[in-house]
Write a protein that holds these residues in place. Structure first.
Motif, PDB file in Angstrom:
ATOM      1  N   LEU A  64       0.837  -1.211   0.000  1.00  0.00           N
ATOM      2  CA  LEU A  64       0.000   0.000   0.000  1.00  0.00           C
ATOM      3  C   LEU A  64       0.866   1.254   0.000  1.00  0.00           C
ATOM      4  CD1 LEU A  64      -2.786  -0.952   2.578  1.00  0.00           C
ATOM      5  CD2 LEU A  64      -3.021  -0.784   0.080  1.00  0.00           C
ATOM      6  N   MET A  65       1.900   1.267   0.823  1.00  0.00           N
ATOM      7  CA  MET A  65       2.768   2.444   0.918  1.00  0.00           C
ATOM      8  C   MET A  65       3.524   2.705  -0.384  1.00  0.00           C
ATOM      9  SD  MET A  65       4.166   2.125   4.830  1.00  0.00           S
ATOM     10  CE  MET A  65       4.777   3.816   4.967  1.00  0.00           C
ATOM     11  N   GLN A  66       3.864   1.645  -1.099  1.00  0.00           N
ATOM     12  CA  GLN A  66       4.600   1.793  -2.350  1.00  0.00           C
ATOM     13  C   GLN A  66       3.714   2.253  -3.505  1.00  0.00           C
ATOM     14  OE1 GLN A  66       6.280  -2.134  -2.757  1.00  0.00           O
ATOM     15  NE2 GLN A  66       8.152  -1.584  -1.649  1.00  0.00           N
ATOM     16  N   HIS A  67       2.407   1.973  -3.431  1.00  0.00           N
ATOM     17  CA  HIS A  67       1.520   2.216  -4.567  1.00  0.00           C
ATOM     18  C   HIS A  67       0.434   3.259  -4.344  1.00  0.00           C
ATOM     19  CE1 HIS A  67       3.300  -1.746  -5.466  1.00  0.00           C
ATOM     20  NE2 HIS A  67       3.235  -1.324  -6.708  1.00  0.00           N
ATOM     21  N   HIS A  68       0.271   3.753  -3.122  1.00  0.00           N
ATOM     22  CA  HIS A  68      -0.826   4.673  -2.821  1.00  0.00           C
ATOM     23  C   HIS A  68      -0.385   5.719  -1.807  1.00  0.00           C
ATOM     24  CE1 HIS A  68      -3.620   1.951  -4.866  1.00  0.00           C
ATOM     25  NE2 HIS A  68      -3.006   0.973  -4.251  1.00  0.00           N
ATOM     26  N   ASN A  69      -1.134   6.802  -1.757  1.00  0.00           N
ATOM     27  CA  ASN A  69      -0.882   7.854  -0.765  1.00  0.00           C
ATOM     28  C   ASN A  69      -2.033   7.910   0.222  1.00  0.00           C
ATOM     29  OD1 ASN A  69       1.594   8.885  -1.780  1.00  0.00           O
ATOM     30  ND2 ASN A  69       0.454   9.855  -3.447  1.00  0.00           N
ATOM     31  N   ALA A  70      -1.689   7.936   1.494  1.00  0.00           N
ATOM     32  CA  ALA A  70      -2.695   8.026   2.551  1.00  0.00           C
ATOM     33  C   ALA A  70      -2.019   8.565   3.809  1.00  0.00           C
ATOM     34  CB  ALA A  70      -3.310   6.657   2.829  1.00  0.00           C
ATOM     35  N   ASP A  71      -2.828   8.935   4.773  1.00  0.00           N
ATOM     36  CA  ASP A  71      -2.282   9.360   6.063  1.00  0.00           C
ATOM     37  C   ASP A  71      -1.801   8.153   6.871  1.00  0.00           C
ATOM     38  OD1 ASP A  71      -2.780  12.222   5.841  1.00  0.00           O
ATOM     39  OD2 ASP A  71      -4.911  11.688   5.958  1.00  0.00           O
ATOM     40  N   TYR A  72      -2.577   7.068   6.809  1.00  0.00           N
ATOM     41  CA  TYR A  72      -2.238   5.827   7.508  1.00  0.00           C
ATOM     42  C   TYR A  72      -2.535   4.635   6.605  1.00  0.00           C
ATOM     43  CZ  TYR A  72      -1.982   8.288  11.998  1.00  0.00           C
ATOM     44  OH  TYR A  72      -1.637   9.129  13.022  1.00  0.00           O
ATOM     45  N   TYR A  73      -1.756   3.584   6.824  1.00  0.00           N
ATOM     46  CA  TYR A  73      -1.925   2.326   6.114  1.00  0.00           C
ATOM     47  C   TYR A  73      -2.052   1.235   7.173  1.00  0.00           C
ATOM     48  CZ  TYR A  73       0.408   5.280   2.670  1.00  0.00           C
ATOM     49  OH  TYR A  73       0.764   6.320   1.849  1.00  0.00           O
ATOM     50  N   CYS A  74      -2.936   0.302   6.957  1.00  0.00           N
ATOM     51  CA  CYS A  74      -3.015  -0.790   7.925  1.00  0.00           C
ATOM     52  C   CYS A  74      -3.413  -2.095   7.255  1.00  0.00           C
ATOM     53  CB  CYS A  74      -3.920  -0.448   9.095  1.00  0.00           C
ATOM     54  SG  CYS A  74      -5.633  -0.182   8.703  1.00  0.00           S
ATOM     55  N   ALA A  75      -3.050  -3.179   7.926  1.00  0.00           N
ATOM     56  CA  ALA A  75      -3.395  -4.513   7.437  1.00  0.00           C
ATOM     57  C   ALA A  75      -3.565  -5.438   8.629  1.00  0.00           C
ATOM     58  CB  ALA A  75      -2.312  -5.042   6.504  1.00  0.00           C
ATOM     59  N   MET A  76      -4.411  -6.427   8.439  1.00  0.00           N
ATOM     60  CA  MET A  76      -4.655  -7.460   9.433  1.00  0.00           C
ATOM     61  C   MET A  76      -4.507  -8.801   8.739  1.00  0.00           C
ATOM     62  SD  MET A  76      -7.922  -5.283  10.450  1.00  0.00           S
ATOM     63  CE  MET A  76      -7.434  -4.005   9.281  1.00  0.00           C
ATOM     64  N   GLU A  77      -3.781  -9.696   9.348  1.00  0.00           N
ATOM     65  CA  GLU A  77      -3.564 -11.026   8.765  1.00  0.00           C
ATOM     66  C   GLU A  77      -3.862 -12.072   9.826  1.00  0.00           C
ATOM     67  OE1 GLU A  77      -2.705 -13.274   5.446  1.00  0.00           O
ATOM     68  OE2 GLU A  77      -2.418 -11.106   5.475  1.00  0.00           O
TER      69      GLU A  77
END
Length: 179
Positions: A64-77
């Protein structure tokens, strides 16, 4: 009201809702725009062990960080492991912004050995639970957690708790910056 953009490395509504709830709680004075996007985990569909599970969440955030711009990025696995005391399922969560990354893990839900054995044989937890409990697409509902706790806890509530705790380094950055 200013807007805060949150990207979640999944299109599962359970994960998106958990992230939106957590950021809304921490930033009540902001409008939260929370969107779920496909982000590869680069681990098996059913991660086994803590390392694979953590890596899956980290890989989603990295993508997400490499391909998009946002204030925060998160993931759950979500993953599972045969611990010395018995099999259990759990999740790793990762939250990142341009300054920090926080990794956290949920609590364990004990799994029946027969269900864990199906995971070792290559099945995924959601479909195994659907077969066992005669449900459909439980992974986008209460999950194994909901089924095994009679809905006193849910997949979303577990993600919400783990994400809430993972926010500590962002909310108290001054205490974490020297680490």
């Amino acid at each position: 009201m200013t807007q805060l953009s949150i990207l979640v490395g999944s299109q599962n509504p359970i994960k998106i809702n958990a992230a939106k709830q957590v950021f809304s709680n921490y930033f009540p004075d902001k409008t939260i725009h929370c969107e779920g996007l496909q982000a590869p985990s680069l681990v098996p569909e059913q991660p086994l062990g803590e390392e694979q599970t953590r890596l899956g969440a980290q890989n989603r955030v990295k993508y997400l960080m490499q391909h998009h711009n946002a204030d925060y990025y998160c993931a759950m696995e979500g993953g599972a492991h045969q611990f010395s005391y018995g099999p259990a399922t759990f999740a790793y969560v990762v939250i990142a912004n341009s300054q920090h990354t926080s990794v956290n893990r949920s609590s364990n839900l004990p799994l029946p050995q027969v269900i864990f054995d199906a995971l070792i044989a290559g099945e995924e937890l959601g479909p195994v639970m659907d077969k066992t409990f005669n449900t459909t697409n439980i992974k986008q509902k209460g999950g194994a957690i909901g089924l095994l706790t009679n809905n006193l806890a849910t997949r979303e509530s577990t993600y919400t708790q783990a994400l809430t705790l993972a926010m500590a380094p962002f909310i108290h950055a001054e205490l974490f910056n020297n680490q």
